[in-house]
Design an enzyme around this catalytic site. Structure first.
Site, PDB file in Angstrom:
ATOM      1  N   HIS A 127       0.807  -1.224   0.000  1.00  0.00           N
ATOM      2  CA  HIS A 127       0.000   0.000   0.000  1.00  0.00           C
ATOM      3  C   HIS A 127       0.840   1.273   0.000  1.00  0.00           C
ATOM      4  O   HIS A 127       0.332   2.338   0.348  1.00  0.00           O
ATOM      5  CB  HIS A 127      -0.974  -0.017   1.195  1.00  0.00           C
ATOM      6  N   THR A 199      -4.385  -8.025  10.797  1.00  0.00           N
ATOM      7  CA  THR A 199      -5.211  -7.428   9.730  1.00  0.00           C
ATOM      8  C   THR A 199      -6.655  -7.871   9.890  1.00  0.00           C
ATOM      9  O   THR A 199      -6.924  -9.012  10.273  1.00  0.00           O
ATOM     10  CB  THR A 199      -4.697  -7.777   8.311  1.00  0.00           C
ATOM     11  N   SER A 200      -7.578  -6.952   9.572  1.00  0.00           N
ATOM     12  CA  SER A 200      -9.002  -7.293   9.632  1.00  0.00           C
ATOM     13  C   SER A 200      -9.399  -8.170   8.455  1.00  0.00           C
ATOM     14  O   SER A 200     -10.470  -8.769   8.463  1.00  0.00           O
ATOM     15  CB  SER A 200      -9.848  -6.015   9.616  1.00  0.00           C
TER      16      SER A 200
HETATM   17  P1  OAD Z   1      -7.580  -2.724  10.118  1.00  0.00           P
HETATM   18  O1  OAD Z   1      -7.640  -1.493  10.947  1.00  0.00           O
HETATM   19  O2  OAD Z   1      -8.685  -2.987   9.179  1.00  0.00           O
HETATM   20  O3  OAD Z   1      -7.445  -3.997  11.067  1.00  0.00           O
HETATM   21  C1  OAD Z   1      -6.538  -4.002  12.117  1.00  0.00           C
HETATM   22  C2  OAD Z   1      -6.548  -5.382  12.722  1.00  0.00           C
HETATM   23  O4  OAD Z   1      -5.532  -5.438  13.713  1.00  0.00           O
HETATM   24  C3  OAD Z   1      -7.854  -5.754  13.431  1.00  0.00           C
HETATM   25  O5  OAD Z   1      -8.260  -7.066  13.001  1.00  0.00           O
HETATM   26  C4  OAD Z   1      -7.483  -5.779  14.916  1.00  0.00           C
HETATM   27  O6  OAD Z   1      -8.201  -6.766  15.657  1.00  0.00           O
HETATM   28  C5  OAD Z   1      -6.014  -6.142  14.850  1.00  0.00           C
HETATM   29  N1  OAD Z   1      -5.211  -5.662  15.981  1.00  0.00           N
HETATM   30  C6  OAD Z   1      -5.410  -4.601  16.797  1.00  0.00           C
HETATM   31  N2  OAD Z   1      -4.417  -4.490  17.697  1.00  0.00           N
HETATM   32  C7  OAD Z   1      -3.563  -5.522  17.453  1.00  0.00           C
HETATM   33  C8  OAD Z   1      -2.332  -5.937  18.024  1.00  0.00           C
HETATM   34  N3  OAD Z   1      -1.773  -5.280  19.044  1.00  0.00           N
HETATM   35  N4  OAD Z   1      -1.723  -7.041  17.522  1.00  0.00           N
HETATM   36  C9  OAD Z   1      -2.286  -7.737  16.484  1.00  0.00           C
HETATM   37  N5  OAD Z   1      -3.439  -7.369  15.894  1.00  0.00           N
HETATM   38  C10 OAD Z   1      -4.073  -6.286  16.363  1.00  0.00           C
HETATM   39  O7  OAD Z   1      -6.158  -2.680   9.360  1.00  0.00           O
HETATM   40  P2  OAD Z   1      -5.728  -3.450   8.041  1.00  0.00           P
HETATM   41  O8  OAD Z   1      -6.319  -4.805   7.991  1.00  0.00           O
HETATM   42  O9  OAD Z   1      -4.266  -3.307   7.922  1.00  0.00           O
HETATM   43  O10 OAD Z   1      -5.251   0.871   3.449  1.00  0.00           O
HETATM   44  O11 OAD Z   1      -6.419  -2.544   6.941  1.00  0.00           O
HETATM   45  C11 OAD Z   1      -6.153  -2.782   5.591  1.00  0.00           C
HETATM   46  C12 OAD Z   1      -6.032  -1.470   4.854  1.00  0.00           C
HETATM   47  O12 OAD Z   1      -7.188  -0.668   5.104  1.00  0.00           O
HETATM   48  C13 OAD Z   1      -4.890  -0.595   5.293  1.00  0.00           C
HETATM   49  O13 OAD Z   1      -3.654  -0.942   4.689  1.00  0.00           O
HETATM   50  C14 OAD Z   1      -5.350   0.757   4.869  1.00  0.00           C
HETATM   51  C15 OAD Z   1      -6.784   0.707   5.288  1.00  0.00           C
HETATM   52  O14 OAD Z   1      -7.652   1.536   4.596  1.00  0.00           O
HETATM   53  C16 OAD Z   1      -4.376   1.735   2.896  1.00  0.00           C
HETATM   54  O15 OAD Z   1      -3.634   2.443   3.544  1.00  0.00           O
HETATM   55  C17 OAD Z   1      -4.395   1.707   1.419  1.00  0.00           C
END
Ligand code: OAD
Length: 258
Positions: A127, A199-200
């Site tokens: 990204h 990741t979600s």
């Molecule tokens: P999300 O914010 O969608 O998900 C974050 C995940 O991390 C959730 O499932 C939480 O339960 C988990 N989480 C929280 N704290 C944690 C910890 N300490 N250890 C492990 N897991 C934990 O973030 P992404 O899945 O990365 O796009 O989102 C994908 C994309 O959506 C991002 O890259 C971004 C966003 O829009 C761009 O920047 C293009």
């Protein structure tokens, strides 16, 4: 946290597969950086998208509508990234990769540089890079000017043609960098174990990498304190945080017995 209560049998099974794997692909998301103080996007109370509108702040249309607002929002996020430090999970991944040459491919959705600063510079970024700039438009004169030559401003602008500078991240509606996505898909297809951390699983094509790995025969393990949209792809789910679980999974693998 270090105090995550993990099922010992699950932990042992994932460790054994990681230990035996010839290829390991790790996919990280915003939760990977949460314990370094960088907010996630979709966590209910603290996620950026619970306060801010991605259509306004993470799309080309939003940038064109209010470039200064978007530029200033990224300036704040950039300051947060520069102030953050890699945690024990980032360090454990990089150290595992160094102990097992040729085994680890680390793919991230994160736009920060914490994996790189932890010691894994070859991290594949799906990204983009929040600390880098690029031009909004292709140069009308076909020149390959460095965005660093733009005049100061919020955002900076080309003194010749007025082109705006924008952060070099992938916004909604944009395609992922082709080489990064190809490399990530190859790693997902070739790995024996895929580890999905923080990741979600809500954003594609990144979330699809877990499906690719599973279909190709890999064992898939998820590290996340909460449920994700791709839990059904996992052979094991470790309900804990990145900083707590990754050192316990990886720290002694590949070390000569003491
Ligand atoms: P999300 O914010 O969608 O998900 C974050 C995940 O991390 C959730 O499932 C939480 O339960 C988990 N989480 C929280 N704290 C944690 C910890 N300490 N250890 C492990 N897991 C934990 O973030 P992404 O899945 O990365 O796009 O989102 C994908 C994309 O959506 C991002 O890259 C971004 C966003 O829009 C761009 O920047 C293009």
């Amino acid at each position: 946290m270090a105090g995550d209560v993990l099922d010992p049998a699950t932990l042992a099974a994932v460790r054994a597969h990681l230990d035996a794997a010839r290829r390991v692909c790790v996919l990280t998301g915003a939760g990977m950086s949460a314990e370094s103080g960088i907010p996630t996007f979709r966590d209910a109370a603290t996620g950026l998208w619970s306060t801010f509108d991605p259509a306004q702040l993470a799309s080309e249309e939003g940038f064109r509508a209010d470039p200064q607002r978007v530029w200033d929002w990224y300036a704040e996020r950039r300051a947060g990234v520069r102030a953050a430090q890699p945690h024990a999970g980032h360090l454990a991944l990089a150290a595992f990769g160094r102990r097992r040459p040729g085994v680890l491919t680390l793919v991230t959705q994160n736009v920060d540089d914490l994996h790189q600063r932890a010691g894994w510079p070859e991290t594949i970024r799906l990204h983009g890079d929040i600390l880098a700039d690029r031009w909004l438009e292709p140069c009308p004169r076909g020149l390959a000017c460095d965005p660093a030559t733009a005049s100061a401003g919020r955002p900076p602008r080309c003194t010749e043609c007025g082109n705006l500078v924008r952060p070099a991240v992938v916004w909604f509606g944009e395609t992922l960098p082709e080489r990064a996505l190809d490399a990530a898909e190859r790693a997902a297809r070739a790995c024996d174990v895929m580890l999905v951390v923080g990741t979600s699983g809500a954003v594609w094509p990144a979330a699809g990498l877990a499906h690719v790995a599973r279909r190709a025969g890999a064992q898939v393990a998820i590290v996340n304190p909460d449920a994700s949209e791709i839990d059904d792809q996992a052979h094991w789910v470790l309900r804990g945080t990145a900083a707590g679980v990754l050192p316990r999974l990886l720290d002694t693998l590949g070390r000569p017995p003491s």
